[in-house]
Design a protein around this motif. Structure first.
Motif, mmCIF file in Angstrom:
data_model
loop_
_atom_site.group_PDB
_atom_site.id
_atom_site.type_symbol
_atom_site.label_atom_id
_atom_site.label_comp_id
_atom_site.label_asym_id
_atom_site.label_seq_id
_atom_site.Cartn_x
_atom_site.Cartn_y
_atom_site.Cartn_z
ATOM 1 N N ASP A 403 0.826 -1.192 0.000
ATOM 2 C CA ASP A 403 0.000 0.000 0.000
ATOM 3 C C ASP A 403 0.867 1.251 0.000
ATOM 4 N N HIS A 404 2.016 1.171 0.683
ATOM 5 C CA HIS A 404 2.904 2.335 0.739
ATOM 6 C C HIS A 404 3.657 2.539 -0.574
ATOM 7 N N HIS A 405 3.772 1.481 -1.374
ATOM 8 C CA HIS A 405 4.558 1.597 -2.611
ATOM 9 C C HIS A 405 3.692 1.446 -3.847
ATOM 10 N N PHE A 406 2.426 1.642 -3.671
ATOM 11 C CA PHE A 406 1.491 1.528 -4.770
ATOM 12 C C PHE A 406 1.939 2.426 -5.922
ATOM 13 N N GLN A 407 1.978 1.899 -7.124
ATOM 14 C CA GLN A 407 2.362 2.660 -8.316
ATOM 15 C C GLN A 407 3.828 3.075 -8.329
ATOM 16 N N GLU A 408 4.665 2.392 -7.544
ATOM 17 C CA GLU A 408 6.099 2.694 -7.611
ATOM 18 C C GLU A 408 6.896 1.468 -8.012
ATOM 19 N N ASP A 409 6.327 0.294 -7.804
ATOM 20 C CA ASP A 409 7.113 -0.933 -7.901
ATOM 21 C C ASP A 409 6.218 -2.023 -8.480
ATOM 22 N N GLN A 410 6.805 -2.897 -9.302
ATOM 23 C CA GLN A 410 6.001 -3.986 -9.865
ATOM 24 C C GLN A 410 5.850 -5.123 -8.861
ATOM 25 N N ILE A 411 4.736 -5.823 -8.946
ATOM 26 C CA ILE A 411 4.560 -7.033 -8.147
ATOM 27 C C ILE A 411 4.977 -8.221 -9.011
ATOM 28 N N ILE A 412 5.953 -8.950 -8.549
ATOM 29 C CA ILE A 412 6.459 -10.086 -9.320
ATOM 30 C C ILE A 412 5.673 -11.347 -8.981
ATOM 31 N N CYS A 413 5.335 -11.517 -7.718
ATOM 32 C CA CYS A 413 4.559 -12.685 -7.283
ATOM 33 C C CYS A 413 3.265 -12.167 -6.671
ATOM 34 N N GLU A 414 2.175 -12.279 -7.418
ATOM 35 C CA GLU A 414 0.896 -11.746 -6.940
ATOM 36 C C GLU A 414 0.366 -12.531 -5.743
ATOM 37 N N CYS A 415 0.581 -13.850 -5.758
ATOM 38 C CA CYS A 415 0.055 -14.671 -4.665
ATOM 39 C C CYS A 415 0.602 -14.201 -3.320
ATOM 40 N N GLU A 416 1.896 -13.889 -3.284
ATOM 41 C CA GLU A 416 2.541 -13.561 -2.016
ATOM 42 C C GLU A 416 2.949 -12.093 -1.943
ATOM 43 N N LEU A 417 2.467 -11.293 -2.887
ATOM 44 C CA LEU A 417 2.753 -9.853 -2.911
ATOM 45 C C LEU A 417 4.248 -9.548 -2.772
ATOM 46 N N MET A 418 5.036 -10.255 -3.547
ATOM 47 C CA MET A 418 6.477 -9.994 -3.547
ATOM 48 C C MET A 418 6.803 -9.017 -4.673
ATOM 49 N N SER A 419 7.465 -7.938 -4.336
ATOM 50 C CA SER A 419 7.708 -6.897 -5.341
ATOM 51 C C SER A 419 9.059 -7.081 -6.011
ATOM 52 N N LYS A 420 9.218 -6.389 -7.113
ATOM 53 C CA LYS A 420 10.474 -6.418 -7.857
ATOM 54 C C LYS A 420 11.617 -5.894 -6.991
ATOM 55 N N GLN A 421 11.341 -4.853 -6.237
ATOM 56 C CA GLN A 421 12.395 -4.274 -5.411
ATOM 57 C C GLN A 421 12.843 -5.242 -4.315
ATOM 58 N N MET A 422 11.901 -5.917 -3.688
ATOM 59 C CA MET A 422 12.262 -6.891 -2.656
ATOM 60 C C MET A 422 13.194 -7.950 -3.239
ATOM 61 N N PHE A 423 12.835 -8.397 -4.432
ATOM 62 C CA PHE A 423 13.609 -9.441 -5.095
ATOM 63 C C PHE A 423 14.997 -8.917 -5.475
ATOM 64 N N THR A 424 15.006 -7.758 -6.116
ATOM 65 C CA THR A 424 16.268 -7.213 -6.614
ATOM 66 C C THR A 424 17.242 -6.926 -5.472
ATOM 67 N N GLU A 425 16.738 -6.364 -4.394
ATOM 68 C CA GLU A 425 17.627 -6.058 -3.264
ATOM 69 C C GLU A 425 18.254 -7.317 -2.691
ATOM 70 N N LEU A 426 17.446 -8.352 -2.539
ATOM 71 C CA LEU A 426 17.971 -9.582 -1.945
ATOM 72 C C LEU A 426 18.963 -10.265 -2.890
ATOM 73 N N VAL A 427 18.677 -10.217 -4.181
ATOM 74 C CA VAL A 427 19.595 -10.815 -5.152
ATOM 75 C C VAL A 427 20.926 -10.074 -5.140
ATOM 76 N N GLU A 428 20.864 -8.759 -5.048
ATOM 77 C CA GLU A 428 22.123 -8.010 -5.050
ATOM 78 C C GLU A 428 22.960 -8.291 -3.808
ATOM 79 N N GLU A 429 22.278 -8.535 -2.679
ATOM 80 C CA GLU A 429 23.008 -8.913 -1.470
ATOM 81 C C GLU A 429 23.556 -10.335 -1.556
ATOM 82 N N ASN A 430 22.839 -11.202 -2.280
ATOM 83 C CA ASN A 430 23.203 -12.620 -2.336
ATOM 84 C C ASN A 430 23.281 -13.092 -3.785
ATOM 85 N N PRO A 431 24.297 -12.617 -4.502
ATOM 86 C CA PRO A 431 24.327 -12.894 -5.942
ATOM 87 C C PRO A 431 24.432 -14.380 -6.282
#
Lengths: 541, 436
Positions: A403-431
């Motif tokens: 709700d706080h990031h509405f219209q700022e970030d894509q949702i990659i996993c709709e079932c679990e509301l996982m956003s692109k940013q959540m994914f990208t940040e974690l991948v960059e920390e754990n390549p």
């Protein structure tokens, strides 16, 4: 040649090992935690997610009940991001005798555990899907834990106190000089090569694999019997608090709401090999029957995933029942000094996720005593880093974030509301994390579509971010889907078949994933355990 | 009383309904929702793999059926329709919708790039995919050949199309005639609505129906494309306007093609809308949003379908019935928690392969998905135990038919149109010969 030198090496990155590493680090000793796979990938990640109130043990084991009640409060406080305070019910279903429930309130009082009998009407207003024929209901303070979030929280805390964490490092040698442990040697599963870690002490928290690990130090006959249990995640929260059958502990006696799903567990069958845990269809039927006793319409609800885990139960003929190191029922400490005349090795197995912190405290106390160090435990004092600014999470926590990031970030996993940013940040920390590693922290692919839509997007992001080339990302995608599907086939029925047919149309029909470059059915890249020729069912949650 | 009641508005239901109507029969088309076409990619697959890639599907049909026959006790739907019905079905569909919607050849497959960079065989495809065609016929080169340069362009606001993954894999494929493509990735930005970061393909397609919006995309594509390159974009280039793609391509001035993406499938929707319009224009009587709850029968003949209409159930009488309601993905076939399979609309007996229905591996086919209704060569539903018609006037077509592994074989649309045409023609001839 040594690569690292520390006071203590902890083997096993489940809840127990993570708790031990945190405790050791907080007492000011240097520590390395090693696991042959990802954190919480073995036993801890394969349980149902219950934070015990103690209710399960009020009759059979009042001491455990009291410990659970105490630890429940501590874990809830120090792991806010991993614990949802759902509350729980113990119910006498139409299929259960009322005999066991007669002693419930008295047992609770004796264990100093909060409990209250409520009317059936009250129970139904709390949990409208409860079986209408429910005979009695007791309210307790059960909660639910995201086992992975808890382990990661403990590990983050350990790291903050100086610990080093090496995942995908498989121990295959423990060096000793005479009667003293001196170093641990591991294979680096991802980068390749080996490392040796000098140390004063080793704590073996290898769970069902602890016997094999003790053997590396020459301590034979540590006989850990894996008690296999299956669990099934049902789509949706059929209940919003934990529902236990108020009976002597039995198969399929609990339904736990965890994040977006509810998990029914479990069976208990002696297994031969903790690396090969099947999900037999007769046990699936048993779980569904048991669910139907607790919840109206359970069999028509949608099962989305099944997995199998192993309880590490020690059978050690050399340790007498009177041994004082048997701290409590379910937890065993093997003192290899006493048992095998070896200095610097303790093995800990058994126990419950709820009491992981207490178990760690006890074994680290013993270690400190053996090392001649006077360092008190403070693990109950300090929230883990990920829990410092948060309240206990609620099922809607991601909805609130989105709700706080509405219209700022894509949702990659709709079932679990996982956003692109959540994914990208974690991948960059754990390549070097696999999609499966990322899933355990992000819940990627754990909803109803089981990866049908989100997994291709996630694999694509690995490419876009330069983490993987296209062939690498395709391998990730196939491995990920393979693991999702393995936990789906044994329970496939009802609406999930419809979903699966759609997923197959997408994956095989539209994308033609089978004919993209690379191996159609890739072998495990980071195999764990002893290689086997058998066609035994592989299981991955 | 209607002549025919068709249950289901996917490809087989629509094609059959139109064909029956064109033969002068009165047709009631009853459907619960929109059909499965809109989830698909707008191509017509006849037979893509058996399991090696198929170049000439109709020529290879006999061998395919012989292999199927050895592997399973359930006949493949093509064993009933035969090659002629496939040929006729695909021709009929292509002529119905016209060359703005489908081009190709039922005799020869082509390969088209997918959204993970695989090369997927199909027979007919929308003209918007023509510039991406890779030939499987050594005599006829396709639009893309060894050494062709492709720039795969993602739209930032659309998450189901990753150009790096697609381009990387496209360049790794050996082409059927040898050699490889050159492919690179690039991105453009095209929010379907102002400020939108997470647009569905359908919304982008709708935005591109507006000629005024196309310019923004054209400018970016012109800026990034290099001389000699073919542009690959997600299949979201216009929804209702069949000229949207051609206009975009002309404005950019480079070869350009669409790659299908996961649902919603805009090319499938275009085809669905076209066929639905044709059905309505032909005065097929459409009952949308209507569950068929069961049927009345007497003496081995179906008399009426029970339709769940507002207020009360309607007993819709007809002389013949066609079940074209899809398979597991549509809810027509169901597996319950005791592992029992059933057909949910009319409770028909099913052809079920022997042995375990579901095995525990990732690769390969699941026997469960070949479960369906059995028919004779007129597509009359039979009891697989006796091979006798369940009802003398009940026919079946499409995804409900037993014996196929559609997504693996790439045979879904071929089966749908071949069985639809076969069933429609059998109905037409039976009703004409009867008591009309």
């Amino acid at each position: 040649m040594t690569d690292l030198s520390v006071d203590v090496v902890v083997i096993g990155g489940g809840a127990t090992g993570a708790g031990v590493a945190r405790d050791v680090a907080m007492r000011g000793l240097s520590v390395v935690l090693v696991d042959r796979a990802d954190l919480g990938q073995g036993t801890t990640g394969r349980y149902h997610g219950l934070l015990h109130s103690g209710g399960r043990y009020v009759i059979s084991d009042p001491e455990s009940a009291r410990e659970c009640a105490e630890e429940n409060a501590i874990i809830t406080r120090i792991h806010t991001d991993a614990v949802e305070q759902t509350g729980g019910l113990f119910v006498v279903t139409p299929e259960d005798s009322e005999e066991y429930s007669e002693g419930f309130m008295a047992g609770a009082a004796k264990a100093h555990m909060p409990a209250e009998e409520i009317t059936i009407a009250q129970a139904l207003s709390r949990e409208p899907r409860l079986h209408k024929g429910t005979k009695r209901a007791f309210a307790v303070l059960d909660g639910t834990v995201d086992g992975w979030a808890m382990v990661w929280g403990a590990v983050e805390s350990a790291k903050e106190h100086g610990a080093t964490v090496l995942t995908y490092h498989e121990v295959d040698k423990i060096h000793r000089v005479g009667d003293r442990v001196t170093a641990v040697e591991c294979i680096d599963r991802k980068a390749g090569g080996r490392i040796t870690i000098d140390c004063r002490f080793v704590i073996n928290a290898g769970g069902p694999w602890a016997g094999r690990i003790a053997g590396f130090a020459g301590c034979h006959d540590v006989d850990v019997v894996p008690g296999r249990g299956i669990m099934i995640a049902m789509n949706h929260r059929l209940v919003n608090s934990v529902v236990n059958r108020c009976i002597y502990p039995a198969d399929g006696d609990i339904l736990v709401p965890v994040h977006t799903v509810s998990i029914i567990g479990t069976t208990d069958v002696k297994a031969d090999d903790p690396d090969n845990l099947p999900i037999p269809r007769n046990e699936v039927q048993q779980m569904l029957d048991s669910g139907a006793a607790m919840i109206d319409g359970f069999r028509e609800a949608r099962a989305v995933h099944a997995w199998s885990g192993a309880r590490p139960l020690v059978k050690d003929n050399r340790v007498k029942a009177t041994d004082t190191r048997h701290m409590s029922r379910g937890m065993s400490v093997l003192d290899h000094l006493e048992r095998d005349d070896l200095h610097g090795l303790l093995t800990i197995t058994g126990g419950k996720l709820t009491t992981y912190r207490l178990m760690a405290k006890r074994i680290v106390d013993i270690m400190c005593e053996q090392l001649g160090e006077d360092r008190p435990c403070t693990t109950d004092q300090e929230p883990v880093p990920t829990s410092r600014k948060t309240h206990n999470y609620k099922v809607t926590h991601r909805l609130e974030e989105r709700d706080h990031h509405f219209q700022e970030d894509q949702i990659i996993c709709e079932c679990e509301l996982m956003s692109k940013q959540m994914f990208t940040e974690l991948v960059e920390e754990n390549p070097d994390a696999t999609l499966d590693d990322l899933r355990r922290r992000l819940r990627l692919g754990m909803g109803p579509c089981q990866g049908g839509f989100c997994s291709t997007r996630a694999a694509g992001l690995l490419c876009t971010n330069g983490i993987q080339d296209s062939a690498g990302a395709t391998l990730e995608l196939r491995e990920f889907m393979k693991h999702r599907w393995m936990g789906l086939w044994p329970i496939l029925a009802g609406a999930q078949v419809r979903q699966t047919a759609l997923d197959e149309w997408i994956m095989r029909g539209t994308l033609d994933i089978d004919h993209a470059p690379g191996d159609e059915n890739p072998p495990e890249r980071y195999p764990v355990g002893v290689p086997t020729d058998s066609e035994a069912v592989e299981v991955a949650r | 009383m209607r002549d025919v009641m068709v249950i289901g508005a996917g490809l087989s239901g629509l094609v059959a309904a139109i064909r029956l109507r064109q033969a002068g029969l009165s047709v009631a088309l009853v459907h619960k929702g929109r059909g499965g076409l809109q989830l698909g990619q707008g191509t017509v697959d006849v037979l893509g793999y058996r399991p090696q890639r198929v170049a000439r599907p109709l020529d290879e049909l006999d061998e395919f059926l012989a292999d199927q026959h050895r592997a399973s006790d359930i006949p493949h739907p093509y064993a009933h329709t035969g090659a002629d019905a496939i040929r006729e079905g695909v021709r009929y569909l292509a002529e119905l919708v016209g060359e703005d919607y489908l081009v190709g050849d039922a005799e020869v497959n082509v390969a088209l790039p997918t959204a993970v960079g695989a090369l997927r065989p199909t027979a007919y495809y929308p003209p918007s995919m023509a510039d991406g065609v890779i030939s499987l016929d050594p005599a006829k080169p396709g639009a893309l050949t060894a050494g062709s340069a492709v720039v795969v362009v993602g739209i930032r606001e659309f998450k189901d199309f990753t150009p790096e993954l697609i381009a990387g894999n496209l360049a790794l494929n050996d082409l059927p005639g040898g050699g490889r493509l050159e492919a690179r990735a690039d991105w453009v930005s095209f929010p379907a609505r102002d400020g939108e970061v997470d647009s569905t393909g359908l919304n982008i397609a709708r935005a591109l129906d507006d000629p005024a919006r196309r310019g923004a995309l054209v400018d970016q594509l012109k800026a990034l494309v290099r001389p000699g390159e073919t542009i690959a974009l997600p299949a979201v280039l216009g929804h209702e306007d069949p000229a949207a793609f051609a206009d975009l391509r002309a404005q950019v001035g480079s070869p350009m093609f669409e790659i299908p993406v996961p649902p919603p499938g805009v090319p499938g929707m275009r085809l669905n809308d076209r066929l639905t319009r044709i059905a309505k224009e032909a005065r097929v009587e459409v009952f949308l949003g209507s569950n068929v709850l069961g049927a009345d029968s007497a003496g081995g003949v179906l008399q009426a379908g029970v339709v769940g209409t507002t207020g009360h159930d309607t007993h819709l009488k007809a002389r013949a019935f066609l079940l074209a309601a899809g398979g597991f993905e549509s809810g027509t076939l169901e597996l319950d928690s005791y592992q029992k399979v059933s057909e949910t609309i009319l409770g028909l007996p099913l052809a079920i392969p022997a042995g375990e229905l579901i095995h525990d591996t990732w690769a390969g086919q699941q026997p469960l998905f070949s479960v369906g209704v059995a028919t004779n060569d007129d597509m009359v539903v039979v009891d697989p135990a006796t091979n006798k018609p369940v009802y003398s006037n009940l026919y079946a077509a499409g995804g409900v038919l037993a014996g196929a592994q559609r997504w693996d074989e790439k045979s879904g649309e071929g089966i749908a149109v071949a069985s639809a045409v076969r069933a429609a023609d059998a109905i037409i001839s039976n009703l004409a010969g009867g008591q009309r």
